[in-house]
Design a protein around this motif. Structure first.
Motif, PDB file in Angstrom:
ATOM      1  N   LEU A 147     -20.724 -29.874  10.481  1.00  0.00           N
ATOM      2  CA  LEU A 147     -21.088 -28.472  10.313  1.00  0.00           C
ATOM      3  C   LEU A 147     -22.611 -28.309  10.290  1.00  0.00           C
ATOM      4  O   LEU A 147     -23.145 -27.336  10.832  1.00  0.00           O
ATOM      5  N   SER A 148     -23.300 -29.266   9.676  1.00  0.00           N
ATOM      6  CA  SER A 148     -24.766 -29.229   9.662  1.00  0.00           C
ATOM      7  C   SER A 148     -25.327 -29.384  11.074  1.00  0.00           C
ATOM      8  O   SER A 148     -26.319 -28.740  11.441  1.00  0.00           O
ATOM      9  N   HIS A 149     -24.683 -30.223  11.868  1.00  0.00           N
ATOM     10  CA  HIS A 149     -25.099 -30.407  13.267  1.00  0.00           C
ATOM     11  C   HIS A 149     -24.913 -29.113  14.061  1.00  0.00           C
ATOM     12  O   HIS A 149     -25.784 -28.731  14.855  1.00  0.00           O
ATOM     13  N   ILE A 150     -23.792 -28.428  13.835  1.00  0.00           N
ATOM     14  CA  ILE A 150     -23.553 -27.148  14.511  1.00  0.00           C
ATOM     15  C   ILE A 150     -24.602 -26.126  14.083  1.00  0.00           C
ATOM     16  O   ILE A 150     -25.134 -25.384  14.911  1.00  0.00           O
ATOM     17  N   LYS A 151     -24.917 -26.090  12.785  1.00  0.00           N
ATOM     18  CA  LYS A 151     -25.929 -25.156  12.282  1.00  0.00           C
ATOM     19  C   LYS A 151     -27.282 -25.427  12.928  1.00  0.00           C
ATOM     20  O   LYS A 151     -28.013 -24.482  13.301  1.00  0.00           O
ATOM     21  N   GLN A 152     -27.615 -26.700  13.070  1.00  0.00           N
ATOM     22  CA  GLN A 152     -28.874 -27.063  13.720  1.00  0.00           C
ATOM     23  C   GLN A 152     -28.909 -26.550  15.162  1.00  0.00           C
ATOM     24  O   GLN A 152     -29.928 -26.009  15.612  1.00  0.00           O
ATOM     25  N   ASN A 153     -27.800 -26.696  15.875  1.00  0.00           N
ATOM     26  CA  ASN A 153     -27.734 -26.186  17.252  1.00  0.00           C
ATOM     27  C   ASN A 153     -27.863 -24.669  17.295  1.00  0.00           C
ATOM     28  O   ASN A 153     -28.524 -24.119  18.182  1.00  0.00           O
ATOM     29  N   ILE A 154     -27.237 -23.982  16.341  1.00  0.00           N
ATOM     30  CA  ILE A 154     -27.325 -22.514  16.290  1.00  0.00           C
ATOM     31  C   ILE A 154     -28.754 -22.082  16.008  1.00  0.00           C
ATOM     32  O   ILE A 154     -29.262 -21.118  16.607  1.00  0.00           O
ATOM     33  N   ASP A 155     -29.439 -22.787  15.092  1.00  0.00           N
ATOM     34  CA  ASP A 155     -30.846 -22.469  14.791  1.00  0.00           C
ATOM     35  C   ASP A 155     -31.722 -22.643  16.035  1.00  0.00           C
ATOM     36  O   ASP A 155     -32.627 -21.836  16.299  1.00  0.00           O
ATOM     37  N   GLU A 156     -31.458 -23.705  16.809  1.00  0.00           N
ATOM     38  CA  GLU A 156     -32.221 -23.936  18.036  1.00  0.00           C
ATOM     39  C   GLU A 156     -31.962 -22.830  19.062  1.00  0.00           C
ATOM     40  O   GLU A 156     -32.876 -22.404  19.775  1.00  0.00           O
ATOM     41  N   ILE A 157     -30.714 -22.374  19.119  1.00  0.00           N
ATOM     42  CA  ILE A 157     -30.369 -21.281  20.040  1.00  0.00           C
ATOM     43  C   ILE A 157     -31.106 -20.003  19.645  1.00  0.00           C
ATOM     44  O   ILE A 157     -31.649 -19.293  20.502  1.00  0.00           O
ATOM     45  N   GLU A 158     -31.141 -19.723  18.346  1.00  0.00           N
ATOM     46  CA  GLU A 158     -31.834 -18.518  17.867  1.00  0.00           C
ATOM     47  C   GLU A 158     -33.320 -18.553  18.235  1.00  0.00           C
ATOM     48  O   GLU A 158     -33.883 -17.559  18.707  1.00  0.00           O
ATOM     49  N   LYS A 159     -33.943 -19.712  18.048  1.00  0.00           N
ATOM     50  CA  LYS A 159     -35.358 -19.847  18.398  1.00  0.00           C
ATOM     51  C   LYS A 159     -35.568 -19.694  19.901  1.00  0.00           C
ATOM     52  O   LYS A 159     -36.536 -19.064  20.337  1.00  0.00           O
ATOM     53  N   ALA A 160     -34.645 -20.246  20.696  1.00  0.00           N
ATOM     54  CA  ALA A 160     -34.756 -20.159  22.159  1.00  0.00           C
ATOM     55  C   ALA A 160     -34.641 -18.712  22.629  1.00  0.00           C
ATOM     56  O   ALA A 160     -35.329 -18.294  23.570  1.00  0.00           O
ATOM     57  N   ILE A 161     -33.764 -17.939  21.990  1.00  0.00           N
ATOM     58  CA  ILE A 161     -33.598 -16.529  22.370  1.00  0.00           C
ATOM     59  C   ILE A 161     -34.900 -15.775  22.176  1.00  0.00           C
ATOM     60  O   ILE A 161     -35.331 -15.007  23.051  1.00  0.00           O
ATOM     61  N   TYR A 162     -35.557 -16.008  21.043  1.00  0.00           N
ATOM     62  CA  TYR A 162     -36.775 -15.267  20.754  1.00  0.00           C
ATOM     63  C   TYR A 162     -38.006 -15.888  21.403  1.00  0.00           C
ATOM     64  O   TYR A 162     -39.103 -15.352  21.274  1.00  0.00           O
ATOM     65  N   ARG A 163     -37.801 -17.004  22.114  1.00  0.00           N
ATOM     66  CA  ARG A 163     -38.837 -17.491  23.030  1.00  0.00           C
ATOM     67  C   ARG A 163     -38.598 -16.951  24.437  1.00  0.00           C
ATOM     68  O   ARG A 163     -39.282 -17.345  25.387  1.00  0.00           O
TER      69      ARG A 163
END
Length: 313
Positions: A147-163
């Motif tokens: 679940l922590s790994h999935i959260k890390q991927n979601i955080d990376e996706i969020e940062k990518a969207i706002y880049r």
């Protein structure tokens, strides 16, 4: 290897004071026959062991339980979560585990019980029912790093969207969605098994152990709750990314449309003055090129003024 560990083909056996634990990896017909000779198991149980099944279940056979659970394994090659089947037969003084793949938390508990006598006594001093609790708890607890790994991927996706990496993010979102869907497909059906386990445990092992198995239900709900939250978060990010991607695409189409509309009158004028006719206005006069160019420039400025007035640009 300790004196408490016995090996027979693809079978490992730990003997503790109050129980015997038999672990069988990749069970075959000969293993089923061995169980049939050494344990009074119902034919339906022996039939369920082979071949693998696709759904969790729990059956009470009077003096023992037959349980099928699934361990969520993350496959890095396919970026998806796969189900690893674990069959458990548990009686008062024995526990049999059967599986086709290595299940990390199960192996960790087995190795600790084998190597350390104090842990073996701690995990088995209440009999097989406590060891069963430890195994299921280990499987559920092993979900949290995933679940922590999935959260890390979601955080990376969020940062990518706002880049503003909208196009690349689409693929990342689809991969994480695939992982979450696989995880949910494994975890969700097991709630009924855990609920039934709470009801069936006291019939064989006594009411003393009910709180332990209620704890497993709480742990399960925690895992499922986090997973559902992550799924909702990812869906929200997907909607945001799609909206931003659509907006960007619309802006591009808008720019191309404005360019096409501006160029159209210039193309029309060029086509008119390029016609092979006897008479064309301005053609042949000393300043015909500059006059026609001036008309084109004027038409362009006129179109731009209209777009600006309409606030289209």
């Amino acid at each position: 290897m300790t004196n408490n560990l016995l090996k027979y083909k693809n079978m490992q056996i730990i003997k503790a004071k109050k129980l015997i634990w038999i672990d069988i990896k990749k069970p075959k017909e000969e293993d089923v026959e061995w169980l049939k000779k050494n344990f009074d198991l119902h034919p339906l149980v022996l039939k369920e062991i082979l071949p693998p099944i696709d759904y969790p279940k729990l059956e009470n056979y009077g003096n023992y339980l037959f349980i099928t659970l699934f361990y969520p394994y993350f496959d890095r090659k396919t970026f998806s979560t796969l189900p690893f089947e674990l069959d458990i037969i548990v009686g008062k003084n024995y526990l049999i585990t059967l599986h086709y793949k290595d299940i990390v938390p199960l192996k960790a508990i087995f190795d600790r019980c084998n190597l350390y006598e104090d842990i073996r006594e701690e995990y088995t001093d209440e009999g097989a029912v406590e060891l069963l609790y430890r195994i299921i708890q280990g499987i559920l607890s092993a979900c949290f790093p995933k679940l922590s790994h999935i959260k890390q991927n979601i955080d990376e996706i969020e940062k990518a969207i706002y880049r503003k990496e909208y196009q690349q993010t689409v693929n990342k979102i689809s991969l994480v969605k695939r992982d979450i869907i696989g995880f949910q497909r494994i975890i969700t059906p097991q709630k009924l098994v855990l609920q039934k386990l709470v009801a069936e445990i006291p019939k064989i092992f006594g009411e003393k152990f009910i709180p332990y198995y209620h704890n497993l239900l709480s742990l399960y709900e925690q895992v499922r709750g986090i997973l559902n939250t992550q799924s909702q978060t990812l869906n929200a990010l997907d909607s945001t990314n799609q909206s931003l991607l659509t907006t960007r695409t619309n802006e591009i189409i808008k720019t191309l449309t404005i360019f096409s509309v501006i160029v159209f009158p210039l193309t029309l004028l060029a086509a008119i003055f390029g016609m092979n006719t006897t008479y064309l206005p301005f053609v042949g006069s000393p300043y015909d090129f500059w006059i026609i160019s001036g008309i084109m420039v004027g038409a362009t400025i006129f179109m731009l003024a209209i777009f600006k007035l309409k606030k289209w640009i």
